[in-house]
Design an enzyme around this catalytic site. Structure first.
Site, PDB file in Angstrom:
ATOM      1  N   GLY A   1       0.432 -30.332   7.253  1.00 24.28           N
ATOM      2  CA  GLY A   1       1.587 -30.884   7.951  1.00 24.28           C
ATOM      3  C   GLY A   1       1.135 -31.630   9.192  1.00 24.28           C
ATOM      4  O   GLY A   1       0.010 -31.480   9.661  1.00 24.28           O
ATOM      5  N   SER A   2       2.043 -32.416   9.733  1.00 27.29           N
ATOM      6  CA  SER A   2       1.732 -33.216  10.927  1.00 27.29           C
ATOM      7  C   SER A   2       1.577 -32.315  12.147  1.00 27.29           C
ATOM      8  O   SER A   2       1.972 -31.153  12.146  1.00 27.29           O
ATOM      9  CB  SER A   2       2.853 -34.224  11.177  1.00 27.29           C
ATOM     10  OG  SER A   2       4.011 -33.545  11.629  1.00 27.29           O
ATOM     11  N   SER A   3       1.033 -32.874  13.204  1.00 29.24           N
ATOM     12  CA  SER A   3       0.829 -32.102  14.423  1.00 29.24           C
ATOM     13  C   SER A   3       2.147 -31.587  14.996  1.00 29.24           C
ATOM     14  O   SER A   3       2.240 -30.442  15.430  1.00 29.24           O
ATOM     15  CB  SER A   3       0.082 -32.932  15.461  1.00 29.24           C
ATOM     16  OG  SER A   3       0.780 -34.122  15.742  1.00 29.24           O
TER      17      SER A   3
END
Length: 136
Positions: free
Chosen positions: A61-63
Site C-alpha cells: 500500500g501507499s505511504s
C-alpha cells in the site's frame, strides 16, 4: 525456551501471541474499531491482529495508507503489540518508529522454522532478540 537473533528497527520489549501472515500486509485494510483484517483475499481475513505479535513478509500500500492505518489502530488500541517483518520498507519503518511499535527484521531462519500461530514469544526489539516461550 529458545532464542533467536534479529535486527532492531524500532525498539521496545513485548510478550505475546504470534500471528503469522503468509501474505503481504496493509494496515489500512484492518478495521480500526475491532483490529480484524477486512481484506477478503488475505490469509488473515476475519482474524484480529490486536495485541498480537504480527509476523509478515512485506508491507503493501501507499505511504499514506500504511501510516494512516497504523495510526487509526493505535488510536483505538487495536494495534499489534509488535511486528517481525522479512522485508521492511521505508514507510513501515517510519510509521513503526513514530507509533513506538516494536519492529524487527532479519530474524534467523530457524525462527521461521520453529514458530507457529499461537506460540508465545518475547520480542526484545531493543536488543535484537526473540525468545520463544513455547506453545500457547
Amino acid at each position: 525456551m529458545q532464542e533467536f537473533k534479529c535486527h532492531k528497527i524500532s525498539e521496545g520489549i513485548v510478550t505475546g501471541e504470534v500471528l503469522i501472515s503468509k501474505d503481504d500486509f496493509c494496515f489500512y485494510l484492518v478495521d480500526p474499531k475491532t483490529g480484524v483484517v477486512i481484506e477478503k483475499q488475505h490469509c488473515l481475513y476475519g482474524q484480529c491482529i490486536a495485541n498480537k505479535i504480527l509476523v509478515f513478509p512485506n508491507g503493501k500500500g501507499s505511504s499514506v495508507v500504511q501510516a494512516d492505518g497504523m495510526y487509526q489502530l493505535k488510536m483505538t488500541g487495536m494495534e499489534p503489540k509488535g511486528m517481525i517483518i522479512k522485508n521492511p520498507d521505508t514507510t513501515l519503518v517510519a510509521s513503526a518508529i513514530i507509533m513506538e511499535a516494536p519492529l524487527v527484521d532479519k530474524a534467523e531462519a530457524a525462527f521461521y522454522e520453529t514458530i507457529k500461530d499461537g506460540d508465545i514469544i518475547t520480542l526484545n526489539a531493543t536488543e535484537g532478540r526473540i525468545t520463544w516461550e513455547g506453545e500457547r
